[in-house]
Design an enzyme around this catalytic site. Structure first.
Site, PDB file in Angstrom:
ATOM      1  N   HIS A 150       0.837  -1.215   0.000  1.00 31.05           N
ATOM      2  CA  HIS A 150       0.000   0.000   0.000  1.00 31.05           C
ATOM      3  C   HIS A 150       0.871   1.264   0.000  1.00 31.05           C
ATOM      4  CE1 HIS A 150      -3.169  -2.589   2.261  1.00 31.05           C
ATOM      5  NE2 HIS A 150      -3.609  -2.436   1.034  1.00 31.05           N
ATOM      6  N   ARG A 201      -2.228  -5.987  -8.266  1.00 29.43           N
ATOM      7  CA  ARG A 201      -1.152  -6.947  -8.028  1.00 29.43           C
ATOM      8  C   ARG A 201      -1.109  -7.978  -9.132  1.00 29.43           C
ATOM      9  NH1 ARG A 201      -3.264  -7.785  -2.130  1.00 29.43           N
ATOM     10  NH2 ARG A 201      -5.057  -7.127  -3.336  1.00 29.43           N
ATOM     11  N   SER A 221      -3.164  -7.746   2.992  1.00 31.16           N
ATOM     12  CA  SER A 221      -3.456  -7.637   4.427  1.00 31.16           C
ATOM     13  C   SER A 221      -3.824  -9.003   4.983  1.00 31.16           C
ATOM     14  CB  SER A 221      -4.595  -6.643   4.653  1.00 31.16           C
ATOM     15  OG  SER A 221      -4.230  -5.370   4.181  1.00 31.16           O
TER      16      SER A 221
HETATM   17  P1  ADP Z   1     -10.011  -3.334  -0.467  1.00 29.61           P
HETATM   18  O1  ADP Z   1     -10.729  -3.990   0.665  1.00 29.61           O
HETATM   19  O2  ADP Z   1     -10.694  -2.123  -0.990  1.00 29.61           O
HETATM   20  O3  ADP Z   1      -9.552  -4.271  -1.557  1.00 29.61           O
HETATM   21  P2  ADP Z   1      -7.297  -3.198   0.503  1.00 29.61           P
HETATM   22  O4  ADP Z   1      -6.899  -2.490   1.751  1.00 29.61           O
HETATM   23  O5  ADP Z   1      -7.120  -4.666   0.470  1.00 29.61           O
HETATM   24  O6  ADP Z   1      -8.756  -2.729   0.243  1.00 29.61           O
HETATM   25  O7  ADP Z   1      -6.516  -2.571  -0.714  1.00 29.61           O
HETATM   26  C1  ADP Z   1      -6.623  -1.228  -1.080  1.00 29.61           C
HETATM   27  C2  ADP Z   1      -6.002  -1.013  -2.457  1.00 29.61           C
HETATM   28  O8  ADP Z   1      -4.616  -1.328  -2.408  1.00 29.61           O
HETATM   29  C3  ADP Z   1      -6.580  -1.893  -3.545  1.00 29.61           C
HETATM   30  O9  ADP Z   1      -6.563  -1.171  -4.743  1.00 29.61           O
HETATM   31  C4  ADP Z   1      -5.622  -3.053  -3.630  1.00 29.61           C
HETATM   32  O10 ADP Z   1      -5.616  -3.652  -4.899  1.00 29.61           O
HETATM   33  C5  ADP Z   1      -4.319  -2.337  -3.354  1.00 29.61           C
HETATM   34  N1  ADP Z   1      -3.292  -3.216  -2.798  1.00 29.61           N
HETATM   35  C6  ADP Z   1      -3.378  -4.051  -1.760  1.00 29.61           C
HETATM   36  N2  ADP Z   1      -2.214  -4.698  -1.521  1.00 29.61           N
HETATM   37  C7  ADP Z   1      -1.360  -4.238  -2.467  1.00 29.61           C
HETATM   38  C8  ADP Z   1       0.008  -4.546  -2.804  1.00 29.61           C
HETATM   39  N3  ADP Z   1       0.719  -5.445  -2.139  1.00 29.61           N
HETATM   40  N4  ADP Z   1       0.537  -3.879  -3.836  1.00 29.61           N
HETATM   41  C9  ADP Z   1      -0.199  -2.985  -4.536  1.00 29.61           C
HETATM   42  N5  ADP Z   1      -1.467  -2.671  -4.290  1.00 29.61           N
HETATM   43  C10 ADP Z   1      -2.040  -3.287  -3.277  1.00 29.61           C
END
Ligand code: ADP
Length: 157
Positions: free
Chosen positions: A17, A90, A128
């Site tokens: 993130h 990803r 996460s």
């Molecule tokens: P959501 O519940 O909306 O999917 P997340 O907190 O899991 O929320 O993710 C928020 C954003 O960050 C999403 O666009 C997700 O694809 C992106 N994201 C999550 N992990 C990564 C990562 N390791 N690398 C790049 N983007 C990520």
């Protein structure tokens, strides 16, 4: 002024993130990273804890603001005068869901565009939920999360 909203659950925020956020902060005048309150169900951390951890993790990036919101992301983005919704990608498996979400948002409000960014390969597998799994099984998560997240979770054991 170009403003991007970076919405998500961030339960907890990871280095993946942060990578997306830093890229966003280089491109946009301001990035608002916003924790969705509707992600409270079955959550690991409370929204307040997540916001606090994000604040500590991004304190060195000047043009980033941390917030939380209720309801639709697109309505929140409008309220904050954002031009862009920022999302990370990803793997191909993220694509279908993200495409639907972005098309739904664009049907609700065509003024706000969704922009996707691809993370560095070393952060590609980090989610996460993987981090929660490793932590709950006593694995080392220090490589995958910012320092404040690591500290809070260590102290919780
Ligand atoms: P959501 O519940 O909306 O999917 P997340 O907190 O899991 O929320 O993710 C928020 C954003 O960050 C999403 O666009 C997700 O694809 C992106 N994201 C999550 N992990 C990564 C990562 N390791 N690398 C790049 N983007 C990520």
């Amino acid at each position: 002024m170009k403003i991007a909203v970076y919405p998500g659950s961030f339960d907890p925020i990871t280095k993946g993130h942060i990578d997306i956020l830093k890229n966003g902060a280089e491109i946009f005048d301001k990035v608002i990273i916003a924790v969705a309150r509707n992600s409270e169900k079955n959550a690991f951390l409370t929204v307040e804890e997540r916001v606090e951890l994000i604040k500590k993790s991004v304190k060195d990036i000047e043009n980033v603001e941390v917030d939380s919101f209720d309801g639709l992301t697109i309505e929140y983005a409008k309220k904050r005068n954002a031009n862009v919704i920022l999302r990370g990608l990803r793997a191909v498996s993220d694509f279908e869901y993200e495409m639907q979400l972005s098309q739904a948002n664009s049907a609700l409000s065509s003024d706000i565009k969704t922009i996707f960014m691809i993370t560095k390969p070393k952060y590609n597998f980090i989610s996460s939920s993987t981090i929660k799994e490793i932590y709950l099984n006593n694995g080392d998560i220090s490589k995958f999360v910012p320092e404040p997240v690591y500290e809070l979770l260590q102290n919780r054991k």
